[in-house]
Design a protein around this motif. Structure first.
Motif, short mmCIF file in Angstrom:
data_model
loop_
_atom_site.label_atom_id
_atom_site.label_comp_id
_atom_site.label_asym_id
_atom_site.label_seq_id
_atom_site.Cartn_x
_atom_site.Cartn_y
_atom_site.Cartn_z
N LYS A 303 -1.63 3.98 4.33
CA LYS A 303 -1.25 5.29 4.87
C LYS A 303 -1.78 5.48 6.29
O LYS A 303 -1.13 6.13 7.12
CB LYS A 303 -1.77 6.40 3.95
N PRO A 307 1.65 6.04 8.84
CA PRO A 307 1.83 7.47 8.53
C PRO A 307 3.29 7.86 8.68
O PRO A 307 4.09 7.14 9.28
CB PRO A 307 0.95 8.15 9.58
N GLN A 308 3.64 8.99 8.15
CA GLN A 308 4.99 9.51 8.33
C GLN A 308 5.23 9.80 9.81
O GLN A 308 4.28 10.07 10.55
CB GLN A 308 5.20 10.76 7.48
N ALA A 311 3.39 12.44 11.73
CA ALA A 311 1.94 12.27 11.87
C ALA A 311 1.56 11.13 12.80
O ALA A 311 0.41 10.99 13.19
CB ALA A 311 1.31 12.05 10.49
#
Length: 431
Positions: A303, A307-308, A311
Motif C-alpha cells: 500500500k 497508493p490509490q 494519495a
C-alpha cells in the motif's frame, strides 16, 4: 464518443459502451469510448470492428495500471475485460485454474482458499488487479522469490488478435508442450500484441504456517545479512530489501531493512526462522512476526508503494532491475524520502519518489547502470518509469531500454499487429 459509440452499437448492446469517465484514465489516453464485452465472441467482434475502422485500441482490465508505460500515439477506443470475469475451470486435483482475463485476483483468492490453494502472485493494487492486467504487465511481486515469475506459472492462454481472430496456445495441464509458447510472449507485452481473453495457471498449496523476520540496521549490516541469507540453505518465499523511508513508513525507523518470509509446516517455519535469527549480527535488530502481523506487513509495504491515485500526489513510480548484490548500494543513493523495495535475489524492485525533472530520473537511472556495470561486467541494469506526470513522461525515455532485442521486438510487433493499432507507442522503442 458519438461516432465510435454509434458504430459499436451495431456490434454489442448499448449497455456495454461507456464514456471514458467510467475509468480513471491518465491524461495521455483521451479515448473516445470504453467498451466492456461480456463474452469472448463479443470481444472478437469489437476487435474486428476496430480493425475495419482502423481504430487505435488500448486493452485494459480494471484500469489500475493504465498509467504505466509510454504515453502512446493516441487512442480511439479502450477495450476493458472487466466483465469477462468468470472462472472457466478449477481443476482442484490437477491444481490448475482457467479463468477469463477480467477476473480479479481479490475475488479468486477466497475461492481458491476453500481448497487450500492459491495463485502465487502479489501484484500492485491487489484489490483491483485482474488476471489479464497482471500478465500483461508481468507484475509478479515478492512471491517471485519462491515461485518464479508469471512466465513460470502461466500454462495456457487465449487472446484476440488485432483483426478479431481468436488465437490459443498451451492448455489446461501443467505438462503441456503443444503449439508455440505464446504465454511467455504475451507476458509483459502491455497489450501491444493482442487482447488477452482467457488464462490458465498452475496453482500451489497454501502452507500451514507463515512467519516474517524483519531485520533493521545500517546499509553495510543489512547487505551482509542479505548476502548470508542468499548463500544459506534457507528457503524464504519472499525476501526483500527496503529503503529507510519505506522501513520508517512501516514503523521500523529510518533504517535499512530485510524482510524474509517463511511458509511451510509449523515446525519447518520455526526452524528456518531460528536459523535466520542466528545469522543476525549484533549491529542489527530483528523481530519475528506471525499471524496477523505477518500478513499485515506485506500488505502495508504494498500500500505504501502503490497508493490509490488520489494519495500518490506528484510522486513518480519506477521499476528497477540491477544485480542483487548491488541493491543496498543503490538504495543508499536514493533521494531522501524515497520508498523503495528490491527483491533480494532477482534484483528487481520498485521505487516511488518525488522526481520533478527529467534530470532527476536520469540521475537515478545512471546510478542503476553504474552499479550494474560494477557488479557484473557487461550488465547495464534498467529503470523504467511506470507512473509519472505527463510533462515528465514527455521529456524522458520512459523505458530506458539499453538491450539488443529491439529488432526482434519490432519484428514480433509487425507480425502480431501489422497496423500498429494495439496500444501504439506505449511499449519499448515506441512500439
Amino acid at each position: 464518443m458519438a461516432n465510435v459509440a454509434a458504430i459499436l452499437g451495431d456490434v454489442v448492446e448499448g449497455d456495454r459502451i461507456f464514456s471514458p469517465t467510467s475509468l480513471h484514465l491518465p491524461e495521455f489516453l483521451p479515448a473516445e469510448a470504453v467498451v466492456y464485452p461480456t463474452t469472448e465472441a463479443e470481444l472478437a467482434a469489437v476487435m474486428a470492428c476496430a480493425h475495419q475502422h482502423r481504430w487505435r485500441v488500448v486493452p485494459t482490465g480494471s484500469g489500475s495500471k493504465l498509467a504505466w508505460g509510454g504515453i502512446g500515439a493516441g487512442v480511439d477506443l479502450i477495450v476493458s475485460t472487466a466483465r469477462l470475469n468468470q472462472v472457466i475451470d478449477h481443476a482442484v486435483g490437477d491444481m490448475t485454474l482457467t479463468a477469463q482475463a477480467g477476473a480479479k485476483l481479490a475475488d479468486l483468492a477466497p475461492l481458491l482458499a476453500q481448497h487450500n490453494q492459491f495463485l502465487a502472485v502479489d501484484p500492485a493494487y491487489p484489490d483491483r488487479a485482474t488476471l489479464g492486467g497482471i500478465v500483461a504487465t508481468a507484475d509478479t511481486g515478492s512471491l517471485r522469490q519462491r515461485y518464479g515469475g508469471l512466465r513460470d506459472m502461466l500454462i495456457g492462454i487465449s487472446f484476440v488478435r488485432y483483426d478479431g481472430q481468436v488465437a490459443k496456445a498451451g492448455g489446461r495441464v501443467v505438462k503441456n508442450v503443444a503449439g508455440y509458447d505464446l504465454m511467455k510472449l504475451l507476458t509483459g507485452s502491455y497489450g501491444t500484441l493482442g487482447v488477452i481473453a482467457q488464462l490458465t495457471f498452475r496453482l500451489y498449496p497454501r502452507q500451514e504456517a507463515s512467519k516474517t523476520v524483519v531485520a533493521t540496521g545500517t546499509a553495510d549490516a543489512v547487505a551482509a545479512l542479505a548476502g548470508e541469507l542468499r548463500r544459506s540453505p534457507l528457503t524464504p518465499v519472499s525476501f526483500d530489501l527496503l529503503s529507510p523511508a519505506l522501513a520508517n513508513a512501516l514503523g521500523y525507523g529510518e533504517q535499512f531493512a530485510v524482510l524474509a518470509r517463511f511458509q511451510s509446516i509449523a515446525a519447518g517455519v520455526d526452524e528456518q526462522v531460528q536459523a535466520l535469527s542466528a545469522l543476525v549480527g549484533a549491529s542489527l535488530t530483528h523481530q519475528i512476526l506471525g499471524d496477523d502481523e505477518d500478513e499485515n506487513i506485506w500488505a502495508a509495504a504494498g500500500k505504501a508503494l502503490f497508493p490509490q491515485p488520489e494519495a500518490a500526489g506528484q510522486t513518480v513510480l519506477a521499476k528497477v532491475g540491477l544485480p542483487s548484490d548491488r541493491a543496498i548500494a543503490w538504495l543508499a543513493q536514493l533521494p531522501s524520502g524515497s520508498l523503495a523495495r528490491i527483491h533480494a535475489s532477482s534484483g528487481l524492485g520498485t521505487v516511488r519518489w518525488a522526481a520533478t525533472t527529467a534530470e532527476d530520473v536520469e540521475k537515478l537511472r545512471f546510478t542503476v547502470a553504474d552499479l550494474s556495470r560494477a557488479g557484473v561486467e557487461g550488465t547495464s541494469g534498467y529503470l523504467t518509469l511506470l507512473e509519472a506526470p505527463l510533462s515528465l513522461k514527455q521529456s524522458v525515455d520512459v523505458w530506458g531500454y539499453g538491450g539488443n532485442a529491439l529488432s526482434v521486438m519490432k519484428a514480433l510487433k509487425a507480425q502480431f499487429d501489422p497496423g500498429n493499432s494495439l496500444s501504439p507507442g506505449r511499449f519499448v522503442g515506441g512500439l
